[in-house]
Design an enzyme around this catalytic site. Structure first.
Site, PDB file in Angstrom:
ATOM      1  N   GLY B   7       0.969  -1.136   0.019  1.00 50.46           N
ATOM      2  CA  GLY B   7       0.179   0.087   0.028  1.00 50.46           C
ATOM      3  C   GLY B   7       0.865   1.253  -0.002  1.00 50.46           C
ATOM      4  CG  LEU B   8       3.573   1.437  -2.307  1.00 59.18           C
ATOM      5  CD1 LEU B   8       4.465   1.079  -3.365  1.00 59.18           C
ATOM      6  CD2 LEU B   8       4.445   1.194  -1.069  1.00 59.18           C
ATOM      7  N   GLY B   9       0.144   4.376  -0.821  1.00 50.58           N
ATOM      8  CA  GLY B   9      -0.572   5.720  -0.846  1.00 50.58           C
ATOM      9  C   GLY B   9       0.202   6.901  -0.173  1.00 50.58           C
ATOM     10  NE  ARG B  10      -2.070  12.541   1.373  1.00 53.80           N
ATOM     11  CZ  ARG B  10      -3.236  13.544   1.137  1.00 53.80           C
ATOM     12  NH1 ARG B  10      -2.832  14.487   0.198  1.00 53.80           N
ATOM     13  NH2 ARG B  10      -4.113  13.406   1.706  1.00 53.80           N
ATOM     14  N   GLY B  12       1.616   5.143   3.094  1.00 57.48           N
ATOM     15  CA  GLY B  12       2.591   4.201   2.865  1.00 57.48           C
ATOM     16  C   GLY B  12       3.760   4.512   2.258  1.00 57.48           C
ATOM     17  N   GLY B 123      -0.302  12.117   9.385  1.00 57.52           N
ATOM     18  CA  GLY B 123      -0.635  12.472   8.345  1.00 57.52           C
ATOM     19  C   GLY B 123       0.461  12.948   7.171  1.00 57.52           C
ATOM     20  CE  LYS B 189      -4.231   7.406  14.499  1.00 62.32           C
ATOM     21  NZ  LYS B 189      -5.470   7.484  13.521  1.00 62.32           N
ATOM     22  CG  ASN B 193      -8.549   8.919  15.126  1.00 68.68           C
ATOM     23  OD1 ASN B 193      -7.380   9.059  15.596  1.00 68.68           O
ATOM     24  ND2 ASN B 193      -8.561   8.616  13.817  1.00 68.68           N
ATOM     25  CD  GLU B 196      -8.559  13.921  14.666  1.00 72.89           C
ATOM     26  OE1 GLU B 196      -8.147  12.873  14.901  1.00 72.89           O
ATOM     27  OE2 GLU B 196      -9.084  14.690  13.548  1.00 72.89           O
ATOM     28  CE1 TYR B 197     -13.599  11.749  14.513  1.00 73.79           C
ATOM     29  CE2 TYR B 197     -15.974  11.404  14.417  1.00 73.79           C
ATOM     30  CZ  TYR B 197     -14.546  11.117  13.861  1.00 73.79           C
ATOM     31  OH  TYR B 197     -14.952  10.268  12.785  1.00 73.79           O
TER      32      TYR B 197
END
Lengths: 345, 345, 345, 345
Positions: B7-10, B12, B123, B189, B193, B196-197
């Site tokens: 998985g080489l998205g942003r 990865g 991120g 985690k 989150n 964070e909400y």
């Protein structure tokens, strides 16, 4: 420039010190002569009464009142109303209700005395770091006091600039802002505190869920015995949720991870309440800020009457009219659970 | 050390880059060959399939899966289950539900394959700043992967140390933490989150009240026309409530103070929901975190059925049984108000 | 006895009719002469002005004001202040804010005019069924008006007596109550309405969950296509939750089970807001009553500014500063979902 | 017709009695032989074991399980799974989680055994008044059991018909309803209970505000010393909010208006929790039902960890790192207030 300061507690005293450290002059008064003497020892002019303070200030005078919001601030400003002259300025730096500002300014205006309300954030570190100030009042008067605000503000420091601010009011990036007419300073400070309640409660609930992740009522394969002091710390570093409030939490947990040195009895000040009143007046839904306030109300009671009404209804379900001592054996246990009264002694 | 990345998205892709920039080696796979080629150009070993990736890794292998939580992660790990050998490690760095971690780890354990869940925050800036990581798994396995985590973490940087931490796990101050057995990483985690909400909603409600302080329904002497872009900015400097979330708000408001470039249609991801489920399982009250979630649910509907039920009851009060098109002329107007349907066209 | 009535809308007119049907006498005024004429045709004495009404009443006079709360009630009572004589009584039967009652009574007391506030429940059916009345004022004055209240009240009817009430005020079982000094009538009525909001919202949320139990985002084996009109009906019969509010819901759903004849735009009146203000003043947590109020606020907006703030923060997470039209592709769909703006046209 | 009943507690025993009083036949079993003997004395056939019960029933059998939801119901149905024959029916009348129904029905279907889930409301009065039943299962099987349901239901009685129901399922007006496939009965009963939580909390909060209207922190001219027992009673008569829940409240308050015979420790059962889980799965906002649940969670703790986190942050504001015993002197007192720990002795 010269400023008169009434109220030399931690906030008032440090404001005077920060001003004098930066070349301003101060005439100071407190009902406690020792507080006056202490600042006089650092270069302030001490005053023995409100009259004395007014007499020692150059016209047009600027008098900052830094007292607990409520009756003492009210009577002090009523006295200043009589002592001051046209074009003098009263600055209320406390946590006053913004509608009181509007009422007072109207009264003072009859004698051409100005009124400026300053919502002041920064606490005990302000003497070093400066104060974030939200200022309400007439522009001309606020501008006249700019040297004071410029000195008290934190300045731009090492906080990165927000993109897209070129051409906007540069004072804001120094940490102070003229937010509007009289009342607007304390209004904005009020919302700041309302938000603070919500932020605090969000962290608090999250840590509560972490703390109880090891509860006996959970299936054993779904329990975690988490080190919440370390979790608070790790979140300070690279996560999405760092803040000074998290820093304080991490520090308290590092000191005592059970927090059993705290009562859990949580006070609220007026700002949280007034924030909800403002939301209601505006017909703006504010669930989170309200829930944060109500959690504090609840924290200060052993049991609400509301809960007893629930217990009474539930006892009624059973078809019994007689009082019940322990209507509710706990089927699903939760965290640090109270025992029903009958079992408690 | 060597890591396989699927998985080489942003996320990865940047994790691989940060590792390679610091001397680690990577074998990479993505269903998009271009993504593989891009990283191969930076020194990674490209793989053309999961089989190929497994073949190119040294034993005991470490394979990081960085895919959207849900079916694609599930089937990928099922495939790895068949391909890997005893003592290999599967790392799930996505936003997986922690109970899925426990289930999967149990299945992999039958073949002596290890499983580590990493809640990863940071991120798109992570490549530069590092990632805050919350890690669940067996201690020995997590320790084996320590070089990876140490490199990916932000490090202590210029964030002040919390007093009282001497003698505690130093890795935590680097920004990564072994939070417990399998599932504990994603559990922590998840709560991150959830918090964070709550934080986001607290800010959002506060700004909503500021924005509507000029409402026509308010008495004219109690209205303020506030510059909320400046208010967001001034709060960044010396107040009690700065945070990255406030930075983002200040930036968006500096860009467009009406925010009319945003729909107000707010997505939620699983973590917010699971946080509330966890609170309920633990019998922990979590009003603020829940209200934050429900505000998002509500934002995605034009009208809830709940509201129509209220309208229907109110119409019934009038003693009429016939349908009413506009039961509710607005007596007290609020912000940007919808017109009742009958008046809307 | 004789009563003057100002305001001959549905409530005022029916009150006069119920009184006259039971042998009382009425002098009536309304700004609409037709409304006066209609009641004159049923035996009331018509008045052409407040002055005329006052002139036609025997001393000590009893004048019931049944007008919308707010300016019109205020100016009417100011006029009566000038026209009436000592020992006369002004009765405010509208939905006045209780603190206004206290202020007005104080002013009227200067001229020895009495003031009684009556929170009146019962709506359009009151003419037949009677009105539940919560009455604030001096005991002697309230007692003087007892014949009026006794006639207007529903009486004990076929509602079973509550065990344990022997020896308590029997009027309460007739459906009217002297709740305390001036203001106490409207205070108690206010809480009645606050509770009503909470009850309505509880039903509404329950039906919303039933309605959406067939949502496409749910696993197919967990979906139910429920007949909510029948469910509302079956709950009326032998369950724990029947009420008139449920009757209204069952009736509306029998008529149109989608309720698409209703806008879902829900008004709120002052009582719901004042109830929360009272809770805050008393430091009493009132989560449910507040949530019910906020749901109505929310129902009247297309999107809150709060939601746009959330959207803006979320867009910021992505590392882009540019405005985004559709930050939030919906991963988990919910009920009758809005499309993000970009997809809506 | 003939029914087997397992579990002869208050619910199971009364169901059997109501059936036998109306000409049905019962074979009964309970682990307590005395309970079996008691009903045998009224004409039931007693069974000494599940095997015995199954042996004594005519095929196709109908076996009603009326046991506490959870392990005991689970194991009983597992045993019946082995004992019963194709075309027999298992009826679960308890408060089972609807997803358990679906799972069990699937398992039983392998042996062609039917499963029907009945959400049963009515409590101890059911023997006289009948039970409101929400029934899930295959239509053919539910229809086969209709004589049972028709007898147990309250019937139309003196509750007015809802307009517009002509042509709809008449059984619903008798107080029972086939709500859908297996699970739909308990799903609808779950929402019924979720609504009940919300209704109870709405009343409870309202009475709490009334009770505290005399608080010392209020301005003296704004205090009311209200008789809440009488208020509960008067609202039963002609107001908008009567209900059985209000009747129970009025009764409890008539008995003891302080309710100090109740602990205020409020249990929750699974239905309230599952209702919120369902709302979250459906992305339906359910603020009121959730707040009602959380109020119960909170009632069972002396202090939440969340509150201690708040106390800790607040202590941190002061710039002190040392633990504080009583960070929060109460400025604004509320109802029946706890003292901070340090002052509590």
């Amino acid at each position: 420039m010269q400023l008169g300061m009434i109220g030399l507690g931690r906030m008032g005293g440090n404001i005077v010190r920060r001003l004098m450290n930066n070349g301003h002059h101060a005439v100071v008064y407190d009902k406690d002569p020792a507080a006056v003497a202490a600042l006089a020892g650092h270069g302030a002019v001490g005053a023995s009464s409100l009259e004395d303070l007014v007499a020692k200030l150059d016209k047009p005078r600027a008098v900052w009142v830094m007292l607990p919001a409520g009756p003492i601030t009210e009577t002090t400003i009523e006295t200043l109303h009589k002592l001051l002259d046209p074009d003098d300025v009263v600055i209320d730096g406390g946590n006053t209700f913004w509608q009181d500002d509007i009422r007072r300014a109207k009264a003072l205006r009859e004698r051409q005395i100005h009124y400026v309300d300053v919502g002041t954030s920064g606490g005990v570190w302000g003497i070093d770091r400066g104060y974030c100030m939200m200022i309400g009042g007439d522009k001309k008067v606020v501008d006249r006091l700019d040297p004071i605000f410029a000195t008290l503000s934190p300045g731009i420091g090492d906080i990165p600039r927000t993109p897209g601010r070129d051409g906007r009011d540069a004072r804001v990036e120094q940490g102070y802002m003229h937010t509007g007419p009289v009342g607007a300073g304390h209004f904005v400070k009020m919302i700041h505190n309302g938000i603070e309640y919500g932020l605090m409660q969000a962290y608090a609930e999250g840590f509560d869920i972490l703390k109880n992740a090891n509860g006996a009522a959970l299936p054993s394969e779904h329990r975690f015995d988490l080190d919440i002091a370390d979790i608070a710390e790790v979140w300070r570093r690279g996560s999405v949720i760092p803040s000074w409030l998290l820093d304080l939490t991490a520090s308290a947990l590092a000191d005592n991870h059970t927090l059993d040195n705290y009562s859990g009895f949580v006070e609220d000040s007026g700002e949280g309440r007034w924030t909800i009143n403002a939301a209601i007046d505006e017909a703006v839904p504010a669930e989170v800020l309200t829930a944060a306030l109500f959690a504090r109300f609840r924290s200060r009671q052993e049991h609400t009457f509301s809960e007893k009404i629930l217990s009474a209804m539930r006892a009624g379900f059973g078809g019994h009219k007689e009082p019940q001592q322990h209507p509710d054996p706990v089927r699903q246990s939760g965290p640090k659970i109270l025992k029903p009264e009958a079992e408690r002694s």
